[in-house]
Design an enzyme around this catalytic site. Structure first.
Site, PDB file in Angstrom:
ATOM      1  N   ARG A  43       7.460   6.357   0.678  1.00  0.00           N
ATOM      2  CA  ARG A  43       7.070   5.513   1.810  1.00  0.00           C
ATOM      3  C   ARG A  43       5.608   5.769   2.152  1.00  0.00           C
ATOM      4  O   ARG A  43       5.098   5.238   3.124  1.00  0.00           O
ATOM      5  CB  ARG A  43       7.939   5.826   3.053  1.00  0.00           C
ATOM      6  CG  ARG A  43       9.440   5.593   2.875  1.00  0.00           C
ATOM      7  CD  ARG A  43       9.783   4.124   2.729  1.00  0.00           C
ATOM      8  NE  ARG A  43      11.222   3.921   2.647  1.00  0.00           N
ATOM      9  CZ  ARG A  43      11.948   4.076   1.530  1.00  0.00           C
ATOM     10  NH1 ARG A  43      11.361   4.416   0.385  1.00  0.00           N
ATOM     11  NH2 ARG A  43      13.260   3.878   1.537  1.00  0.00           N
TER      12      ARG A  43
ATOM     13  N   GLU B 161      16.740   3.159 -10.549  1.00  0.00           N
ATOM     14  CA  GLU B 161      17.766   4.068 -10.023  1.00  0.00           C
ATOM     15  C   GLU B 161      18.740   4.392 -11.146  1.00  0.00           C
ATOM     16  O   GLU B 161      19.476   3.528 -11.622  1.00  0.00           O
ATOM     17  CB  GLU B 161      18.509   3.419  -8.847  1.00  0.00           C
ATOM     18  CG  GLU B 161      17.632   3.082  -7.644  1.00  0.00           C
ATOM     19  CD  GLU B 161      17.275   4.295  -6.785  1.00  0.00           C
ATOM     20  OE1 GLU B 161      17.806   5.407  -7.046  1.00  0.00           O
ATOM     21  OE2 GLU B 161      16.476   4.129  -5.852  1.00  0.00           O
TER      22      GLU B 161
ATOM     23  N   ARG C 244      14.847  15.853   0.239  1.00  0.00           N
ATOM     24  CA  ARG C 244      14.297  14.660  -0.405  1.00  0.00           C
ATOM     25  C   ARG C 244      12.773  14.575  -0.300  1.00  0.00           C
ATOM     26  O   ARG C 244      12.093  14.131  -1.210  1.00  0.00           O
ATOM     27  CB  ARG C 244      14.927  13.433   0.272  1.00  0.00           C
ATOM     28  CG  ARG C 244      14.235  12.107   0.040  1.00  0.00           C
ATOM     29  CD  ARG C 244      15.019  11.033   0.790  1.00  0.00           C
ATOM     30  NE  ARG C 244      14.330   9.783   0.938  1.00  0.00           N
ATOM     31  CZ  ARG C 244      14.728   8.634   0.365  1.00  0.00           C
ATOM     32  NH1 ARG C 244      15.768   8.632  -0.433  1.00  0.00           N
ATOM     33  NH2 ARG C 244      14.086   7.520   0.598  1.00  0.00           N
TER      34      ARG C 244
ATOM     35  N   HIS D 232      14.237   7.230 -10.195  1.00  0.00           N
ATOM     36  CA  HIS D 232      14.964   7.722  -9.017  1.00  0.00           C
ATOM     37  C   HIS D 232      16.441   7.865  -9.363  1.00  0.00           C
ATOM     38  O   HIS D 232      16.911   7.398 -10.408  1.00  0.00           O
ATOM     39  CB  HIS D 232      14.780   6.758  -7.838  1.00  0.00           C
ATOM     40  CG  HIS D 232      13.418   6.855  -7.228  1.00  0.00           C
ATOM     41  ND1 HIS D 232      13.168   7.566  -6.092  1.00  0.00           N
ATOM     42  CD2 HIS D 232      12.228   6.355  -7.634  1.00  0.00           C
ATOM     43  CE1 HIS D 232      11.876   7.494  -5.802  1.00  0.00           C
ATOM     44  NE2 HIS D 232      11.286   6.772  -6.718  1.00  0.00           N
TER      45      HIS D 232
ATOM     46  N   HIS E 224      11.292  12.036  -5.176  1.00  0.00           N
ATOM     47  CA  HIS E 224      12.321  12.542  -4.264  1.00  0.00           C
ATOM     48  C   HIS E 224      12.925  13.817  -4.846  1.00  0.00           C
ATOM     49  O   HIS E 224      13.450  13.830  -5.965  1.00  0.00           O
ATOM     50  CB  HIS E 224      13.404  11.485  -4.043  1.00  0.00           C
ATOM     51  CG  HIS E 224      12.928  10.345  -3.193  1.00  0.00           C
ATOM     52  ND1 HIS E 224      13.435   9.074  -3.278  1.00  0.00           N
ATOM     53  CD2 HIS E 224      11.967  10.310  -2.228  1.00  0.00           C
ATOM     54  CE1 HIS E 224      12.807   8.302  -2.404  1.00  0.00           C
ATOM     55  NE2 HIS E 224      11.926   9.021  -1.757  1.00  0.00           N
TER      56      HIS E 224
ATOM     57  N   ARG F 259      15.520  15.864  -4.494  1.00  0.00           N
ATOM     58  CA  ARG F 259      16.897  16.164  -4.865  1.00  0.00           C
ATOM     59  C   ARG F 259      17.376  15.360  -6.064  1.00  0.00           C
ATOM     60  O   ARG F 259      18.497  15.563  -6.538  1.00  0.00           O
ATOM     61  CB  ARG F 259      17.803  15.904  -3.674  1.00  0.00           C
ATOM     62  CG  ARG F 259      17.801  14.449  -3.191  1.00  0.00           C
ATOM     63  CD  ARG F 259      18.384  14.354  -1.790  1.00  0.00           C
ATOM     64  NE  ARG F 259      18.553  12.965  -1.345  1.00  0.00           N
ATOM     65  CZ  ARG F 259      19.021  12.634  -0.151  1.00  0.00           C
ATOM     66  NH1 ARG F 259      19.357  13.586   0.707  1.00  0.00           N
ATOM     67  NH2 ARG F 259      19.171  11.376   0.190  1.00  0.00           N
ATOM     68  N   GLU F 260      16.564  14.449  -6.553  1.00  0.00           N
ATOM     69  CA  GLU F 260      17.010  13.560  -7.628  1.00  0.00           C
ATOM     70  C   GLU F 260      16.750  14.235  -8.976  1.00  0.00           C
ATOM     71  O   GLU F 260      15.906  13.839  -9.772  1.00  0.00           O
ATOM     72  CB  GLU F 260      16.340  12.190  -7.456  1.00  0.00           C
ATOM     73  CG  GLU F 260      16.775  11.581  -6.113  1.00  0.00           C
ATOM     74  CD  GLU F 260      16.031  10.318  -5.693  1.00  0.00           C
ATOM     75  OE1 GLU F 260      15.236   9.799  -6.482  1.00  0.00           O
ATOM     76  OE2 GLU F 260      16.272   9.854  -4.555  1.00  0.00           O
TER      77      GLU F 260
END
Ligand SMILES: *[C@@H]1O[C@H](CO)[C@@H](O)[C@H](O)[C@H]1NC(C)=O
Length: 423
Positions: free
Chosen positions: A257, A386, A237, A309, A183, A185-186
């Site tokens: 996904r 996370e 993202r 993440h 992702h 923006r992470e």
């Protein structure tokens, strides 16, 4: 000359101003609801994060949600009607983004004065990260192999690092695979991946982990999205592909996904304009194929897979698609707790403790994730990790990078020792 300098400064200032304008007046809300309430929002809103609702009634989850001025009223009414409580967290996202950019510029300026080495208090461009791992490959040729694994949709080289004292030829060693920045923006995820490489290769802080395990580490999977989130849209993202229906209006796919595990079974992920769009087919994204192939290359001896993440302080395991547990669910839980506790021991005093659990039970159903796909193809321990966001979400100020990379390394090291002792 002076006038030219002023001119350049003004142009630079205008560019800085312009980049975040699209978020002028956007507000952030913390919204509490049932798992079904929150996942129903996913198709149409930017859910920045979701976490189990520690602050509200148990059994609810809390989502951090961005609302533009145009849709705010409509959604607040919807929350009221559906008995979802909410609190405003931030008034103007554009201001937050400008401030973040300023802090990073300051951190970069002092990091540059430190010479060429990675500094653990700022963020780097994709090309700088590639240069750094190339340099490690040159400096430690006996230990590090840099793989030019393929091009992103827009043509950036996706590199990953294979670390082994036996050139991946000792087939009795377990393998650990770690990826970051699926992702875009992470941003705090690539520094964590790079720090793990650094601890294994440069500092060799725990020789057993370098000697007895083979490592595969991919610091930036979604290179296009990552760069786009720096240059154009901090909240981006997805990937940047335009190979699906309606991709002119809504480019990109949610890489997490896009894996071939219950792919195509969630209505929310079928819409190209959704932030969780699964793509036109499983593994449609070249970046995700790079990750897939890196995993498959030594699948039979891979013991642990972690996808980094941001954010929420969670170790999430399978099955995200239906909330049941894999056959080794107890071991997955126990290993997750071992890693989480090692991190919590070093965490900042007022940081949230880590939560370990089944992804669907802790949050909501997901399909096509790397965590579920890697478990389904036979890797025993697979997690979505996370990282902490504190009060900043994935806009983690650069001054927290050192803390996050240090504490997360402790968790990874604990997981690695578990792999050595149990498998
Ligand atoms: C849940 O999904 C997993 C992974 O596909 C599958 O193995 C399991 O049988 C499913 N369980 C139920 C109750 O549907």
């Amino acid at each position: 000359m002076a006038r030219l300098v002023i001119c350049i400064l003004l142009v630079a200032a205008a560019a800085v101003q312009g980049r975040h304008e699209k978020y002028e007046g956007h507000q952030l809300y913390r919204v509490a609801g049932s798992s079904a309430d929150i996942s129903a929002l996913e198709a149409s809103l930017d859910i920045i994060s979701a976490t189990p609702g520690a602050r509200t009634n148990s059994g609810k989850i809390e989502a951090l949600i961005r609302l533009s001025p145009e849709v705010k009223q409509k959604w607040l009414e919807y929350f009221d009607q559906n008995d979802m409580s909410y609190t405003k967290i931030a008034d103007n996202l554009a201001n937050i983004l400008r401030q973040e950019e300023q802090e990073i510029a300051t951190a970069r300026a002092s990091a540059n004065r430190n010479g060429g080495d990675m500094s653990w208090d700022t963020y780097y461009r994709h090309s700088e990260i590639n240069d750094y791992i190339d340099k490690l490959g040159e400096q430690y040729p006996e230990l590090v192999t840099v793989i030019n694994a393929g091009l992103s949709y827009e043509g950036r080289q996706i590199k990953y690092v294979r670390i082994s004292t036996t050139r991946f030829e000792n087939l009795r060693k377990p393998v650990i695979v770690i990826d970051a920045a699926v992702h875009a923006r992470e941003w705090v995820t690539p520094p964590v991946a790079l720090y793990i490489i650094h601890q294994l290769v440069v500092d060799i802080v725990d020789r057993q982990l370098t000697d007895e395990i083979d490592w595969v580490i991919i610091p930036v999977v979604n290179a296009d999205g990552y760069e786009y989130s720096i240059d154009t849209d901090r909240m981006w993202r997805k990937t940047r592909s335009r190979a699906h229906a309606n991709s002119d209006a809504c480019p990109g796919v949610d890489g997490n996904r896009n894996f071939d595990h219950h792919w195509g079974t969630s209505a929310a992920s079928a819409n190209p304009c959704s932030i969780i769009y699964e793509g036109p087919s499983p593994f449609s994204e070249p970046e995700i194929r790079v990750l897939r192939d890196a995993v498959l290359r030594q699948l039979s001896r891979t013991a642990l897979y972690i996808s980094l993440h941001s954010f929420g302080n969670m170790f999430l395991y399978a099955w995200g698609n239906n909330g049941t547990l894999p056959s080794n669910g107890l071991f997955l839980h126990m290993a997750g707790i071992t890693m989480a506790e090692a991190i919590d021991e070093l965490a900042l005093e007022d940081a949230s403790r880590y939560i370990v659990g089944n992804a669907a039970n802790v949050l909501y159903f997901t399909t096509g994730t790397s965590r579920d796909w890697t478990r389904a193809i036979g890797i025993p321990l697979t997690y979505t990790l996370e990282l902490p966001g504190y009060d900043y979400g994935f806009l983690v100020p650069p001054s927290y990078v050192k803390q996050i990379v240090t504490e997360t390394w402790a968790g990874i090291a604990a997981g690695a020792h578990l792999v050595l002792n149990n498998l």
